[in-house]
Design an enzyme around this catalytic site. Structure first.
Site, PDB file in Angstrom:
ATOM      1  N   ASP A 182      50.377   8.480  74.453  1.00  0.00           N
ATOM      2  CA  ASP A 182      50.732   7.792  75.837  1.00  0.00           C
ATOM      3  C   ASP A 182      52.386   7.404  76.308  1.00  0.00           C
ATOM      4  O   ASP A 182      52.966   6.969  75.381  1.00  0.00           O
ATOM      5  CB  ASP A 182      49.839   6.872  76.381  1.00  0.00           C
ATOM      6  CG  ASP A 182      49.498   5.501  75.381  1.00  0.00           C
ATOM      7  OD1 ASP A 182      50.535   5.241  73.890  1.00  0.00           O
ATOM      8  OD2 ASP A 182      49.236   4.495  75.078  1.00  0.00           O
ATOM      9  N   ASN A 237      42.244  -5.781  74.989  1.00  0.00           N
ATOM     10  CA  ASN A 237      40.639  -6.013  75.831  1.00  0.00           C
ATOM     11  C   ASN A 237      40.099  -4.839  75.713  1.00  0.00           C
ATOM     12  O   ASN A 237      39.357  -3.971  76.313  1.00  0.00           O
ATOM     13  CB  ASN A 237      41.517  -5.575  77.389  1.00  0.00           C
ATOM     14  CG  ASN A 237      42.513  -4.352  77.620  1.00  0.00           C
ATOM     15  OD1 ASN A 237      42.133  -4.186  76.746  1.00  0.00           O
ATOM     16  ND2 ASN A 237      42.493  -4.382  78.848  1.00  0.00           N
ATOM     17  N   GLU A 269      41.937   2.324  79.806  1.00  0.00           N
ATOM     18  CA  GLU A 269      41.748   0.510  80.025  1.00  0.00           C
ATOM     19  C   GLU A 269      40.275   0.503  80.372  1.00  0.00           C
ATOM     20  O   GLU A 269      39.342   1.157  81.031  1.00  0.00           O
ATOM     21  CB  GLU A 269      41.745   0.185  81.403  1.00  0.00           C
ATOM     22  CG  GLU A 269      43.771   0.335  81.499  1.00  0.00           C
ATOM     23  CD  GLU A 269      44.783  -0.785  80.488  1.00  0.00           C
ATOM     24  OE1 GLU A 269      43.524  -1.729  79.627  1.00  0.00           O
ATOM     25  OE2 GLU A 269      46.232  -1.632  80.397  1.00  0.00           O
ATOM     26  N   HIS A 288      41.222  -1.911  74.874  1.00  0.00           N
ATOM     27  CA  HIS A 288      41.767  -0.541  75.217  1.00  0.00           C
ATOM     28  C   HIS A 288      42.479   0.412  74.110  1.00  0.00           C
ATOM     29  O   HIS A 288      43.098  -0.215  73.325  1.00  0.00           O
ATOM     30  CB  HIS A 288      42.905  -0.409  76.605  1.00  0.00           C
ATOM     31  CG  HIS A 288      43.962  -0.828  75.943  1.00  0.00           C
ATOM     32  ND1 HIS A 288      45.035  -1.536  77.292  1.00  0.00           N
ATOM     33  CD2 HIS A 288      45.013  -0.602  74.804  1.00  0.00           C
ATOM     34  CE1 HIS A 288      46.598  -2.305  76.433  1.00  0.00           C
ATOM     35  NE2 HIS A 288      46.339  -1.639  75.142  1.00  0.00           N
TER      36      HIS A 288
HETATM   37  C1  F6R Z   1      50.051   2.631  72.674  1.00  0.00           C
HETATM   38  C2  F6R Z   1      48.803   2.321  72.690  1.00  0.00           C
HETATM   39  C3  F6R Z   1      48.290   0.639  72.852  1.00  0.00           C
HETATM   40  C4  F6R Z   1      48.286   0.547  71.979  1.00  0.00           C
HETATM   41  C5  F6R Z   1      47.985  -1.155  72.211  1.00  0.00           C
HETATM   42  C6  F6R Z   1      48.108  -2.224  70.808  1.00  0.00           C
HETATM   43  O1  F6R Z   1      50.348   3.959  72.177  1.00  0.00           O
HETATM   44  O2  F6R Z   1      48.401   3.581  73.176  1.00  0.00           O
HETATM   45  O3  F6R Z   1      47.114   1.192  72.725  1.00  0.00           O
HETATM   46  O4  F6R Z   1      48.325   0.110  70.843  1.00  0.00           O
HETATM   47  O5  F6R Z   1      48.357  -1.988  73.603  1.00  0.00           O
HETATM   48  O6  F6R Z   1      48.910  -2.290  70.907  1.00  0.00           O
HETATM   49  P1  F6R Z   1      49.954  -3.209  69.852  1.00  0.00           P
HETATM   50  O7  F6R Z   1      49.582  -2.618  68.303  1.00  0.00           O
HETATM   51  O8  F6R Z   1      51.007  -3.499  70.309  1.00  0.00           O
HETATM   52  O9  F6R Z   1      49.136  -4.744  69.306  1.00  0.00           O
END
Ligand code: F6R
Length: 243
Positions: A67, A136, A143, A138
């Site tokens: 992303d 959440n 989301e 994701h």
């Molecule tokens: C990042 C991504 C997000 C993160 C998720 C967890 O490229 O796709 O889905 O993997 O938000 O983030 P952290 O690792 O910072 O808790």
């Protein structure tokens, strides 16, 4: 599903780096699906260490990232392209022209998503997809929703994600409100998936995602249907799942 429960973040990062390293050694021209965020940072550091020790060769590897924030260019220090350069690409011998991240600067959402889907089709399938998980549930920026979106799309970030990500920005207003992300279908096409979770704050959602019903309200729950998932976490994050 294989589960590795490691004692802390460092041990978890070494385990994740070991699995990615094995993929690169077994198939030097593999396609890695990569993630940003705090979960994989330690694993990237360990991969750089192994590269510098002469144990790894990234010269034939292709990568596709999950992303990117809409509106941020690669030289913006909050963009995911910048993150990847800073934590991995700038320190190993990967060919940067073979590293792909959605184009955050493309204002035309349809065009940007189509271009990325074309890249995924051309370069895929991904051999090993690394995933973090949001509070959440994701994955990528998929989301909670009423359905699973299949391909790359533009999403409006939820308040909980903006809240979680504001730690990287000076002010909450600076957090972009939209992002381009691979869809659930793109993610599920990977041959194998490696999920990393750390910290007590993730314990509830990890249990829900892997033991609860499969629902687009918990996007990561779809991983229950993938045939090759490895979950690596620290004890704090896996506490509820493992009981
Ligand atoms: C990042 C991504 C997000 C993160 C998720 C967890 O490229 O796709 O889905 O993997 O938000 O983030 P952290 O690792 O910072 O808790």
């Amino acid at each position: 599903m294989k589960i590795y429960c490691e004692k802390d973040y460092e041990a978890m990062s070494r385990r994740v780096a070991g699995i990615i390293a094995a993929q690169v050694i077994l198939k030097p021209d593999c396609v890695l699906g990569l993630a940003t965020g705090s979960s994989p940072e330690g694993a990237y550091k360990e991969l750089v260490r192994r590269y510098q020790a002469g144990e790894l060769d990234f010269s034939k590897v292709t990568s596709v990232n999950l992303d990117e924030y809409k509106g941020l260019a690669g030289d913006n220090d909050q963009s995911y392209r910048y993150f990847m350069n800073k934590h991995l690409f700038d320190h190993v011998n990967i060919d940067k022209s073979r590293t792909f991240v959605p184009d955050g600067t493309e204002a035309d959402e349809e065009k940007s998503c189509k271009a990325y889907n074309d890249i995924l089709r051309r370069e895929g399938p991904v051999d090993l997809q690394l995933l973090g998980m949001g509070f959440n549930g994701h994955i990528g920026f998929n989301e909670p929703d009423s359905f699973f979106e299949k391909e790359t799309h533009c999403v409006a970030l939820t308040e909980s994600t903006i809240e979680a990500n504001k730690r990287f920005f000076e002010k909450e207003e600076d957090v972009p409100r939209k992002a381009y992300t691979m869809g659930i279908g793109n993610i599920m096409q990977a041959k194998s998936i490696l999920v990393i979770v750390s910290g007590e704050g993730k314990a509830d959602i990890v249990a829900k995602a892997f033991q609860g019903p499969v629902t687009p309200q918990v996007p990561a729950s779809i991983l229950q249907f993938h045939k090759d998932v490895t979950l690596v976490g620290d004890q704090a994050a896996l506490g509820k799942l493992l009981g």
